[in-house]
Enzyme design. Structure first.
Site, PDB file in Angstrom:
ATOM      1  N   ASP A 326      39.343   7.126  10.130  1.00 32.64           N
ATOM      2  CA  ASP A 326      39.817   8.163  11.054  1.00 32.64           C
ATOM      3  C   ASP A 326      40.130   7.620  12.448  1.00 32.64           C
ATOM      4  OD1 ASP A 326      39.531  10.076   9.045  1.00 32.64           O
ATOM      5  OD2 ASP A 326      37.476  10.557   9.635  1.00 32.64           O
ATOM      6  N   CYS A 327      40.458   6.338  12.535  1.00 30.99           N
ATOM      7  CA  CYS A 327      40.732   5.727  13.837  1.00 30.99           C
ATOM      8  C   CYS A 327      42.125   5.105  13.919  1.00 30.99           C
ATOM      9  CB  CYS A 327      39.690   4.658  14.159  1.00 30.99           C
ATOM     10  SG  CYS A 327      38.028   5.317  14.444  1.00 30.99           S
TER      11      CYS A 327
END
Length: 382
Positions: A326-327
């Site tokens: 999620d980065c």
């Protein structure tokens, strides 16, 4: 597992150089400037000038003065019906190309690109650019009509050699795609169906200019959705907490991507984490939708955690799926307001509405070649 990247259009990277080559007072490379002045209306003389532009060693491209015709690429598999509006800036049926570039900011880049395209007989339909003064980087998106290209519209390889010469001069990373090749998208899902149905409907209605040759899932539940839209469905199960099973399933996905010539992978609420090797190979063409306004509430159960925290807005984020969970570089985001009266199911319902629109927006921008990634950020030419 070693494997080639999907068949999608790839970025061409040039090693950075400290200073670009000499340009005239207006920032125009000298040979290209002289070429533009010599061009005359007669097609034969224009063709000769275009070939000279491709052969010029200081700008327009190092190819032979009379290039051999390059055979046209084999026809792609039949795409799904879609209007021309997604690929053609003016809504026409012209043969258009989209050139994305990024390079250290310097004088003459815009002039060099424009004169190169002019020298080949291409017509620029739209151009958008951005200079990041802090990073000293330049980004540009150029859409051009190449249907009257002097060496023939089937000889895009000659044009690309010219672009490569300009790219070497300015230490430029670049990518070009053509409206004649519709992008092929693989949808990966688990059990939640709202993003899957939304994308399938948008493709069927012509809102997304692509074809979907395959839907892949680790559960059998959504095969019914695939059948409704006539899309092949592959159920690739994973045994819980079994690393060997997960690796085997990932290898199967890799094989399907290569077999189908996939240009873009969309994780439409696919609730599995890929290996680092898989992500390193495919993150540039893998879009994930996360059900929170990143970087807040990364990972699982974000709506429950947002409710516990008492937030007043919730969001959704579409991003490229890197090996850092999620980065990855963010493409699109949106938010909606919530109150103390909203329960977790209320927040889930509102969040799913956001997930649909945010994911569709990110997929559309990627399909239209509007996104350039630099470091862990994106430049999006909306």
């Amino acid at each position: 597992m070693q494997s080639a990247a999907p068949v999608g259009t790839q970025w061409h990277r040039v090693p950075r150089r400290a200073d670009p080559a000499q340009a005239d007072a207006r920032g125009c490379p000298q040979p290209q400037h002289r070429l533009a002045a010599r061009l005359v209306p007669q097609r034969a003389q224009r063709a000769a000038a275009g070939a000279a532009a491709a052969a010029a060693g200081n700008g327009a491209g190092a190819v032979a003065p009379a290039p051999e015709p390059v055979p046209a690429a084999p026809a792609a598999r039949a795409p799904s019906p879609a209007p021309a509006s997604d690929s053609d800036e003016d809504g026409s049926m012209a043969m258009t190309g989209t050139l994305l570039i990024k390079c250290p900011d310097s004088k003459g880049v815009v002039a060099s690109v424009a004169q190169l395209l002019f020298g080949f007989g291409c017509n620029i339909l739209s151009s958008d650019q951005f200079s990041d003064t802090q990073a000293d980087m330049f980004f540009q998106r150029v859409v051009f009509d190449y249907s009257d290209m002097l060496v023939g519209p089937g000889n895009t390889a000659v044009l690309e050699r010219g672009i490569a010469e300009v790219a070497r001069k300015y230490s430029m990373d670049w990518r070009v795609s053509y409206s004649t090749k519709q992008k092929r998208v693989a949808l990966l899902v688990s059990k939640l169906d709202h993003c899957l149905y939304d994308l399938l409907i948008r493709v069927e209605n012509g809102e997304l200019n692509c074809t979907i040759p395959i839907i892949i899932s680790n559960h059998p539940d959504l095969e019914v959705a695939a059948k409704r839209f006539g899309v092949p469905f592959r159920h690739l199960p994973i045994k819980p907490k079994d690393a060997a099973s997960k690796a085997a399933q990932e290898a199967q996905i890799e094989a399907i991507l290569q077999e189908e010539g996939i240009d873009l992978i969309v994780l439409a609420r696919y609730m599995q984490i890929f290996s680092r090797d898989f992500c390193e190979r495919h993150w540039r063409e893998t879009i994930n939708i996360h059900h929170s306004f990143l970087p807040a509430f990364e990972g699982a159960r974000p709506y429950h955690r947002a409710h516990d925290r008492g937030v007043k807005v919730i969001g959704a984020t579409a991003h490229y799926a890197t090996s850092d969970l999620d980065c990855g570089p963010i493409i699109a985001q949106d938010v909606t307001h919530v109150t103390h009266r909203d329960t977790v199911p209320d927040m889930v319902r509102k969040g799913r509405d956001l997930e649909r629109t945010v994911l569709a927006k990110a997929v559309r921008w990627h399909l239209q070649d509007r996104v350039i990634v630099h470091d862990n950020r994106t430049v999006v030419f909306e």
